[in-house]
Design a protein around this motif. Structure first.
Motif, PDB file in Angstrom:
ATOM      1  N   PRO A 129      -5.673  17.244 -13.964  1.00  0.00           N
ATOM      2  CA  PRO A 129      -5.541  17.163 -12.501  1.00  0.00           C
ATOM      3  C   PRO A 129      -6.732  17.769 -11.752  1.00  0.00           C
ATOM      4  O   PRO A 129      -7.151  17.251 -10.712  1.00  0.00           O
ATOM      5  N   VAL A 130      -7.264  18.868 -12.278  1.00  0.00           N
ATOM      6  CA  VAL A 130      -8.410  19.512 -11.629  1.00  0.00           C
ATOM      7  C   VAL A 130      -9.651  18.635 -11.733  1.00  0.00           C
ATOM      8  O   VAL A 130     -10.393  18.447 -10.761  1.00  0.00           O
ATOM      9  N   ILE A 131      -9.887  18.079 -12.906  1.00  0.00           N
ATOM     10  CA  ILE A 131     -11.056  17.210 -13.091  1.00  0.00           C
ATOM     11  C   ILE A 131     -10.953  15.971 -12.208  1.00  0.00           C
ATOM     12  O   ILE A 131     -11.928  15.575 -11.552  1.00  0.00           O
ATOM     13  N   GLU A 132      -9.774  15.368 -12.179  1.00  0.00           N
ATOM     14  CA  GLU A 132      -9.607  14.150 -11.375  1.00  0.00           C
ATOM     15  C   GLU A 132      -9.820  14.432  -9.898  1.00  0.00           C
ATOM     16  O   GLU A 132     -10.474  13.650  -9.193  1.00  0.00           O
ATOM     17  N   ARG A 133      -9.260  15.546  -9.406  1.00  0.00           N
ATOM     18  CA  ARG A 133      -9.455  15.879  -7.988  1.00  0.00           C
ATOM     19  C   ARG A 133     -10.917  16.163  -7.708  1.00  0.00           C
ATOM     20  O   ARG A 133     -11.458  15.702  -6.694  1.00  0.00           O
ATOM     21  N   ARG A 134     -11.556  16.923  -8.573  1.00  0.00           N
ATOM     22  CA  ARG A 134     -12.958  17.255  -8.322  1.00  0.00           C
ATOM     23  C   ARG A 134     -13.806  15.992  -8.276  1.00  0.00           C
ATOM     24  O   ARG A 134     -14.644  15.828  -7.376  1.00  0.00           O
ATOM     25  N   ASP A 176      -3.892  16.512   7.620  1.00  0.00           N
ATOM     26  CA  ASP A 176      -3.838  16.473   6.159  1.00  0.00           C
ATOM     27  C   ASP A 176      -3.600  15.053   5.659  1.00  0.00           C
ATOM     28  O   ASP A 176      -4.126  14.646   4.622  1.00  0.00           O
ATOM     29  N   GLU A 177      -2.800  14.300   6.406  1.00  0.00           N
ATOM     30  CA  GLU A 177      -2.510  12.927   5.989  1.00  0.00           C
ATOM     31  C   GLU A 177      -3.778  12.075   6.009  1.00  0.00           C
ATOM     32  O   GLU A 177      -4.027  11.295   5.079  1.00  0.00           O
ATOM     33  N   GLU A 178      -4.567  12.209   7.060  1.00  0.00           N
ATOM     34  CA  GLU A 178      -5.806  11.433   7.133  1.00  0.00           C
ATOM     35  C   GLU A 178      -6.774  11.840   6.028  1.00  0.00           C
ATOM     36  O   GLU A 178      -7.402  10.983   5.388  1.00  0.00           O
ATOM     37  N   ARG A 179      -6.890  13.144   5.793  1.00  0.00           N
ATOM     38  CA  ARG A 179      -7.826  13.599   4.764  1.00  0.00           C
ATOM     39  C   ARG A 179      -7.362  13.196   3.373  1.00  0.00           C
ATOM     40  O   ARG A 179      -8.170  12.833   2.520  1.00  0.00           O
ATOM     41  N   ALA A 180      -6.048  13.251   3.130  1.00  0.00           N
ATOM     42  CA  ALA A 180      -5.531  12.822   1.829  1.00  0.00           C
ATOM     43  C   ALA A 180      -5.766  11.325   1.618  1.00  0.00           C
ATOM     44  O   ALA A 180      -6.058  10.884   0.489  1.00  0.00           O
ATOM     45  N   GLU A 181      -5.661  10.550   2.681  1.00  0.00           N
ATOM     46  CA  GLU A 181      -5.895   9.118   2.573  1.00  0.00           C
ATOM     47  C   GLU A 181      -7.326   8.822   2.143  1.00  0.00           C
ATOM     48  O   GLU A 181      -7.586   7.833   1.428  1.00  0.00           O
ATOM     49  N   CYS A 182      -8.252   9.673   2.569  1.00  0.00           N
ATOM     50  CA  CYS A 182      -9.646   9.480   2.170  1.00  0.00           C
ATOM     51  C   CYS A 182      -9.809   9.542   0.654  1.00  0.00           C
ATOM     52  O   CYS A 182     -10.646   8.839   0.073  1.00  0.00           O
ATOM     53  N   LEU A 183      -9.021  10.386   0.004  1.00  0.00           N
ATOM     54  CA  LEU A 183      -9.140  10.555  -1.439  1.00  0.00           C
ATOM     55  C   LEU A 183      -8.697   9.324  -2.215  1.00  0.00           C
ATOM     56  O   LEU A 183      -9.226   9.019  -3.276  1.00  0.00           O
ATOM     57  N   THR A 184      -7.691   8.647  -1.702  1.00  0.00           N
ATOM     58  CA  THR A 184      -7.102   7.529  -2.441  1.00  0.00           C
ATOM     59  C   THR A 184      -7.649   6.170  -2.022  1.00  0.00           C
ATOM     60  O   THR A 184      -7.431   5.183  -2.718  1.00  0.00           O
ATOM     61  N   SER A 185      -8.355   6.112  -0.909  1.00  0.00           N
ATOM     62  CA  SER A 185      -8.861   4.830  -0.426  1.00  0.00           C
ATOM     63  C   SER A 185     -10.051   4.362  -1.263  1.00  0.00           C
ATOM     64  O   SER A 185     -10.969   5.146  -1.537  1.00  0.00           O
ATOM     65  N   PRO A 186     -10.081   3.076  -1.652  1.00  0.00           N
ATOM     66  CA  PRO A 186     -11.259   2.558  -2.358  1.00  0.00           C
ATOM     67  C   PRO A 186     -12.474   2.417  -1.440  1.00  0.00           C
ATOM     68  O   PRO A 186     -13.603   2.295  -1.917  1.00  0.00           O
ATOM     69  N   ALA A 187     -12.237   2.426  -0.129  1.00  0.00           N
ATOM     70  CA  ALA A 187     -13.330   2.288   0.837  1.00  0.00           C
ATOM     71  C   ALA A 187     -13.126   3.302   1.963  1.00  0.00           C
ATOM     72  O   ALA A 187     -12.774   2.938   3.085  1.00  0.00           O
TER      73      ALA A 187
END
Length: 418
Positions: free
Chosen positions: A275-280, A375-386
């Motif tokens: 989980p740490v590697i994937e998030r980083r 937090d919702e907007e920032r979390a969306e940045c992590l999962t968005s392909p673009a």
């Protein structure tokens, strides 16, 4: 952002923090910290065995074999650097740092009553002094009766977001050690390379393991900035062991220990589970894209900036826009900081915060504030392909571009007709 006092327009009384990632805390880290929150016992100064073992594994995986007797942990890199500076240069020795350098380096020399001598960096990168400028600075300091003994540098740099090329690093390390300097290598950002397969990063400890102490603040890529924890790796030599013991003495005198819940999270993060590697990796990819877009906006406005290679920031030089800025009563880095902080609605610390010339119109811009307001907007940045196409990121980048374009357009409007 608090402005320096008018009579202290040059001296820095405020050090901007490390650029945060702007992202929600990894749930697995939160769970580890929460599970340790009921522990009443304090962590030992320098770190508990489990944390030291985790740090050893972290460095060994990076080609720096390490045993627990070489490691000390503290509540953030500033505490470790203060202890190191006191141990290495607290008896009248002098400290050398690059120009510019991380905002938290030089203040610890001043706390100990020692000057920090800034050494210019080459045009291609920051963080590592030009070797010839380093030798000249050492010569000058000694001619004036000084005793240079410590050089602090960074291979992946704050504030310039660049990575020093191996050939430059090798020349600087050889020059420094030939002059008897001990090196402290700040490697906080080493795990945030934007293009890791195209960027060669070497630690000075790989070149001269007997003369280099490595410091890593876990806020760079492993922990939230509000959970202060850092680790230091000392040389595996007799002088290195003496330095380690002296640093532990100083940390004990300061009672500088990591809070038990944070230590548990730090140990978990240093073990680098999936989980740490994937998030980083996801965070690095995200900030690399946003930094590239911000860099394009800066350059399109007529300003200068090295392409960011690491971290969550870039270092912009608005010197080409000095004329229109002067019309807005901006003539130095402090006034530029005030203007851009107000217009952008986010911190834009001036280059003088990093030891750069007050008269140079340079600022560090962070990418975290461009990821959204919730937090919702920032979390969306992590999962968005673009992520650059998300509306809130687009708005932030368009706004940054418009602020910078206003300065460029002002410059064009003031140009005489052909």
């Amino acid at each position: 952002m608090r402005r320096t006092d008018p009579e202290g327009h040059g001296p820095v009384r405020y050090g901007p923090p490390l650029p945060g990632d702007g992202l929600p805390v990894l749930p697995e880290l939160t769970a580890v910290l929460a599970a340790a929150a009921s522990r009443a016992d304090a962590q030992p100064v320098g770190g508990a065995p489990a944390l030291l073992e985790a740090a050893c594994g972290y460095w060994t995986r990076r080609g720096l074999p390490t045993v627990p007797d070489q490691v000390a942990a503290g509540p953030g890199a500033p505490a470790l650097l203060l202890a190191l500076t006191a141990a290495l240069a607290g008896d009248g020795a002098d400290i050398l740092v690059p120009r510019p350098c991380a905002a938290w380096w030089a203040p610890y020399a001043r706390v100990l009553g020692r000057p920090a001598y800034h050494v210019p960096t080459p045009a291609e990168s920051g963080g590592v002094p030009d070797p010839y400028a380093l030798l000249e600075t050492v010569r000058r300091v000694r001619a004036e009766g000084g005793d240079p003994r410590l050089l602090v540098l960074s291979i992946a740099d704050d504030p310039t977001a660049t990575v020093a090329p191996p050939e430059l690093l090798h020349e600087t390390v050889e020059a420094a050690t030939a002059e008897g300097l001990h090196l402290v290598s700040d490697e906080t950002w080493r795990d945030t390379l934007h293009h890791p397969h195209d960027t060669v990063l070497l630690s000075p400890a790989e070149m001269r393991p007997d003369r280099v102490t490595v410091v890593t603040d876990l806020a760079g890529s492993l922990l939230p900035a509000g959970w202060p924890a850092a680790v230091a790796r000392f040389p595996a030599t007799e002088p290195g062991g003496q330095l380690h013991a002296r640093v532990l003495d100083i940390l004990t005198g300061l009672d500088a220990r990591i809070a038990a819940p944070v230590a548990a999270a730090a140990g978990y993060a240093l073990d680098e589970p999936p989980p740490v590697i994937e998030r980083r990796e996801a965070a690095v990819r995200l900030h690399a894209r946003v930094a590239a877009a911000a860099h394009a906006a800066v350059v399109a406005a007529g300003a200068l900036a090295r392409p960011p290679q690491a971290g969550r920031h870039l270092y912009a030089d608005l010197g080409p826009l000095r004329e229109p800025l002067s019309e807005q009563r901006v003539g130095d880095a402090q006034e530029l900081e005030d203007l851009l902080t107000a217009r952008l609605g986010m911190p834009a610390p001036g280059g003088h915060r990093f030891g750069d010339d007050l008269g140079a119109l340079r600022v560090r811009l962070a990418t975290g504030p461009l990821l959204g307001g919730t937090d919702e907007e920032r979390a969306e940045c992590l999962t968005s392909p673009a992520p650059l196409e998300l509306p809130h990121v687009q708005r932030a980048l368009i706004f940054l571009t418009s602020v910078l374009d206003d300065l460029r357009d002002d410059a064009q409007r003031r140009e005489p007709p052909p």
